[in-house]
Scaffold this motif. Structure first.
Motif, PDB file in Angstrom:
ATOM      1  N   ASP A 116       0.853  -1.191   0.000  1.00 27.60           N
ATOM      2  CA  ASP A 116       0.000   0.000   0.000  1.00 27.60           C
ATOM      3  C   ASP A 116       0.890   1.242   0.000  1.00 27.60           C
ATOM      4  O   ASP A 116       1.378   1.682   1.041  1.00 27.60           O
ATOM      5  N   TRP A 117       1.099   1.798  -1.189  1.00 26.52           N
ATOM      6  CA  TRP A 117       1.854   3.048  -1.299  1.00 26.52           C
ATOM      7  C   TRP A 117       0.929   4.154  -1.832  1.00 26.52           C
ATOM      8  O   TRP A 117       1.334   5.025  -2.580  1.00 26.52           O
ATOM      9  N   ASN A 118      -0.337   4.070  -1.395  1.00 24.43           N
ATOM     10  CA  ASN A 118      -1.332   5.041  -1.847  1.00 24.43           C
ATOM     11  C   ASN A 118      -0.905   6.474  -1.511  1.00 24.43           C
ATOM     12  O   ASN A 118      -1.148   7.394  -2.284  1.00 24.43           O
ATOM     13  N   LYS A 119      -0.276   6.634  -0.343  1.00 25.60           N
ATOM     14  CA  LYS A 119       0.308   7.939  -0.026  1.00 25.60           C
ATOM     15  C   LYS A 119       1.621   8.036  -0.791  1.00 25.60           C
ATOM     16  O   LYS A 119       2.673   7.610  -0.326  1.00 25.60           O
ATOM     17  N   GLY A 120       1.539   8.590  -1.956  1.00 26.80           N
ATOM     18  CA  GLY A 120       2.666   8.622  -2.873  1.00 26.80           C
ATOM     19  C   GLY A 120       2.182   8.374  -4.281  1.00 26.80           C
ATOM     20  O   GLY A 120       2.696   8.951  -5.246  1.00 26.80           O
ATOM     21  N   ALA A 121       1.162   7.485  -4.409  1.00 25.17           N
ATOM     22  CA  ALA A 121       0.553   7.218  -5.707  1.00 25.17           C
ATOM     23  C   ALA A 121      -0.656   8.115  -5.946  1.00 25.17           C
ATOM     24  O   ALA A 121      -1.057   8.340  -7.087  1.00 25.17           O
ATOM     25  N   ALA A 122      -1.250   8.616  -4.841  1.00 22.59           N
ATOM     26  CA  ALA A 122      -2.429   9.480  -4.948  1.00 22.59           C
ATOM     27  C   ALA A 122      -1.977  10.923  -5.107  1.00 22.59           C
ATOM     28  O   ALA A 122      -1.637  11.597  -4.125  1.00 22.59           O
ATOM     29  N   ASN A 123      -1.966  11.384  -6.340  1.00 20.92           N
ATOM     30  CA  ASN A 123      -1.513  12.738  -6.615  1.00 20.92           C
ATOM     31  C   ASN A 123      -1.965  13.108  -8.029  1.00 20.92           C
ATOM     32  O   ASN A 123      -1.793  12.314  -8.955  1.00 20.92           O
ATOM     33  N   LEU A 124      -2.548  14.257  -8.191  1.00 20.36           N
ATOM     34  CA  LEU A 124      -2.942  14.670  -9.535  1.00 20.36           C
ATOM     35  C   LEU A 124      -1.735  14.832 -10.450  1.00 20.36           C
ATOM     36  O   LEU A 124      -1.855  14.731 -11.669  1.00 20.36           O
ATOM     37  N   ASN A 125      -0.580  15.067  -9.853  1.00 21.49           N
ATOM     38  CA  ASN A 125       0.650  15.197 -10.632  1.00 21.49           C
ATOM     39  C   ASN A 125       1.242  13.806 -10.840  1.00 21.49           C
ATOM     40  O   ASN A 125       1.903  13.247  -9.957  1.00 21.49           O
ATOM     41  N   TYR A 126       1.009  13.230 -12.005  1.00 19.48           N
ATOM     42  CA  TYR A 126       1.484  11.886 -12.315  1.00 19.48           C
ATOM     43  C   TYR A 126       3.006  11.785 -12.204  1.00 19.48           C
ATOM     44  O   TYR A 126       3.542  10.756 -11.796  1.00 19.48           O
ATOM     45  N   PHE A 127       3.706  12.861 -12.530  1.00 21.38           N
ATOM     46  CA  PHE A 127       5.168  12.846 -12.496  1.00 21.38           C
ATOM     47  C   PHE A 127       5.683  12.573 -11.078  1.00 21.38           C
ATOM     48  O   PHE A 127       6.696  11.906 -10.888  1.00 21.38           O
ATOM     49  N   ILE A 128       4.975  13.102 -10.062  1.00 25.32           N
ATOM     50  CA  ILE A 128       5.384  12.860  -8.681  1.00 25.32           C
ATOM     51  C   ILE A 128       5.201  11.388  -8.331  1.00 25.32           C
ATOM     52  O   ILE A 128       6.050  10.765  -7.672  1.00 25.32           O
ATOM     53  N   ALA A 129       4.083  10.793  -8.776  1.00 31.79           N
ATOM     54  CA  ALA A 129       3.857   9.372  -8.513  1.00 31.79           C
ATOM     55  C   ALA A 129       4.948   8.525  -9.160  1.00 31.79           C
ATOM     56  O   ALA A 129       5.441   7.555  -8.562  1.00 31.79           O
ATOM     57  N   VAL A 130       5.348   8.892 -10.375  1.00 31.35           N
ATOM     58  CA  VAL A 130       6.437   8.163 -11.048  1.00 31.35           C
ATOM     59  C   VAL A 130       7.721   8.257 -10.232  1.00 31.35           C
ATOM     60  O   VAL A 130       8.422   7.261 -10.015  1.00 31.35           O
ATOM     61  N   THR A 131       8.040   9.445  -9.749  1.00 32.79           N
ATOM     62  CA  THR A 131       9.242   9.632  -8.936  1.00 32.79           C
ATOM     63  C   THR A 131       9.186   8.796  -7.665  1.00 32.79           C
ATOM     64  O   THR A 131      10.185   8.217  -7.232  1.00 32.79           O
ATOM     65  N   ASN A 132       7.999   8.682  -7.069  1.00 29.30           N
ATOM     66  CA  ASN A 132       7.848   7.945  -5.813  1.00 29.30           C
ATOM     67  C   ASN A 132       8.028   6.441  -5.973  1.00 29.30           C
ATOM     68  O   ASN A 132       8.240   5.740  -4.979  1.00 29.30           O
ATOM     69  N   THR A 133       7.923   5.930  -7.208  1.00 33.24           N
ATOM     70  CA  THR A 133       8.109   4.484  -7.375  1.00 33.24           C
ATOM     71  C   THR A 133       9.503   4.052  -6.960  1.00 33.24           C
ATOM     72  O   THR A 133       9.690   2.956  -6.425  1.00 33.24           O
ATOM     73  N   ARG A 134      10.498   4.898  -7.178  1.00 36.29           N
ATOM     74  CA  ARG A 134      11.873   4.545  -6.818  1.00 36.29           C
ATOM     75  C   ARG A 134      12.022   4.416  -5.306  1.00 36.29           C
ATOM     76  O   ARG A 134      12.625   3.466  -4.801  1.00 36.29           O
TER      77      ARG A 134
END
Length: 456
Positions: A116-134
């Motif tokens: 559960d990485w919803n805090k990090g994946a839930a963001n209107l800015n898709y680029f931030i979610a991509v960065t958080n995958t690392r």
């Protein structure tokens, strides 16, 4: 650039936030349920690992990152499957998580851990979610290393990632030098990953075995081949039953992409089987050129799903393999597939579309084989792939017709010296044959199939 669908979707999210019931009981640890305001304001990454076993399928237990062997229900000697979701622009829990957990638990006794990485994946800015995958991958890698230190085998670890979650799984596998047992990627995300190098996305070196399912390569999914086997449902692009216009709302944007999850759920269900036919291209598959799977004998063709024991070693020996299959629009998605071999005798060359209808009692199912015009000429063998939405048995009658597109002039005729229908997914069923049939354009010709062994 982001696909136009993604940009448009962000404008509709306020109107179409999904809902899902929470797991019952105060002692349960539930998937993080955020609302749209969190996505709008942005969230800071926080990773939670929720454990499910056959003993607590309805009640997740959050795991600590230390002293794993002392935590209730977590058996390090069992296989462990990590389920990793993708981008969550509304913050709502994925509707498929509970279904996937329960179906995985039916496969064998295992630990199922929802990442559960919803805090990090839930963001209107898709680029931030991509960065958080690392960063999320770094967190999960540390946990798996702790598992190994406390006695777990990396070979027994299986990561299942949807969309961005597929690349997150790849980053974990790369950090562990490809020593984990398996990664399954469900329509790996395309935006920000198209043209990426192997170390920047999911690739076959990330685990000992990597299988990938593609359903939306022309929008949210990633084109290409990224596993030891890549399955392409309906060619990997538009899926049957999904909306074709923006007026359908949210479904227009996510249906093709989410179909990967529902096909995988279907494949885990014992009543549903989706056979992939190794082939160079989707057109070659539709042309019936890749229907025998000689390289996999005595096992069958590879099938989408959890158990890959029958063909895994063959796939590893063959290298990267592409496999194609077609589906219906709804559950159980499986089409009834037949190889149709015809030998024609007619003096003049004809090009035609072929219609075949199968009859069983009062039921009938028809297919139109029209992805191209087929060539019929004297003493020529033609092979077709005929796929039907219903699996009828026994087949009591077959009717056929051809259409050459001829509008003016006489109706053309084609004479078949032989027609043979081979059920591809049901080897226990008999082959069906008929000899010496004359078909007139746009006219149905019906016949009763005969056992092929009745003739030389």
């Amino acid at each position: 650039m982001l696909p136009r669908r993604l940009l448009c979707l962000l404008g509709l999210l306020v109107l179409c936030r999904g809902q899902e019931e929470s797991l019952p009981g105060e002692s349960c640890d539930n998937f993080t349920d955020l609302d749209f305001s969190h996505s709008f304001m942005g969230t800071s990454l926080y990773v939670r690992l929720l454990l499910y076993t056959r003993s607590n399928l309805g009640c997740g237990q959050e795991l600590r990152h230390r002293h794993l062997s002392s935590q209730p229900l977590f058996n390090l000697s069992l296989p462990t499957v990590f389920v990793i979701h993708g981008y969550r622009p509304t913050g709502a829990p994925p509707i498929w998580i509970d279904h996937l957990v329960r179906l995985l638990a039916k496969q064998e006794d295992m630990n199922v851990i929802v990442v559960d990485w919803n805090k990090g994946a839930a963001n209107l800015n898709y680029f931030i979610a991509v960065t958080n995958t690392r960063q999320a991958a770094h967190n999960l890698t540390s946990f798996i290393l702790t598992m190994q230190e406390e006695g777990a085998s990396l070979n027994s670890v299986h990561l299942i990632g949807m969309s961005l979650g597929a690349h997150l799984a790849g980053f974990v596998g790369a950090s562990l030098k490809g020593k984990i047992g398996r990664i399954t990627g469900l329509d790996p995300a395309g935006p920000m990953f198209a043209g990426a190098t192997p170390d920047e996305r999911l690739d076959p070196s990330d685990a000992k075995f990597v299988d990938v399912l593609h359903t939306d390569m022309n929008s949210f999914g990633l084109q290409g081949a990224h596993g030891h086997i890549d399955y392409y449902a309906n060619g990997g692009f538009d899926q049957p039953g999904c909306p074709k216009t923006i007026f359908s709302g949210k479904s227009y944007f996510v249906c093709d992409h989410q179909r990967s999850v529902f096909l995988y759920l279907c494949a885990l269900n014992q009543t549903c089987s989706l056979t992939g036919y190794p082939c160079s291209t989707y057109n070659d598959f539709l042309d019936g050129r890749c229907l025998q799977c000689e390289a996999f004998r005595p096992a069958s063709c590879p099938m989408l799903g959890y158990d890959v024991s029958g063909w895994r070693d063959t796939l590893l020996r063959l290298g990267q393999t592409k496999a194609y299959f077609s589906t219906t629009a709804t559950f159980p998605y499986r089409k009834a597939s037949y190889r149709v071999d015809m030998v024609t005798w007619n003096q003049y060359l004809r090009w035609a579309v072929v219609y075949i209808k199968l009859h069983s009692g009062r039921s009938a199912t028809e297919t139109r084989i029209d992805h191209k015009l087929f060539r019929f000429e004297q003493y020529t063998s033609t092979r077709l792939l005929a796929q039907f939405d219903e699996d009828l048995h026994p087949i009591q009658k077959i009717s056929m017709r051809i259409s050459t597109g001829n509008v003016i002039g006489p109706r053309y005729k084609i004479r078949l010296l032989r027609i043979r229908l081979i059920p591809l997914d049901r080897p226990d069923r008999p082959l069906m044959c008929r000899y010496d049939i004359i078909m007139e354009e746009n006219m149905d010709v019906a016949f009763r199939p005969l056992p092929c062994d009745s003739y030389p």
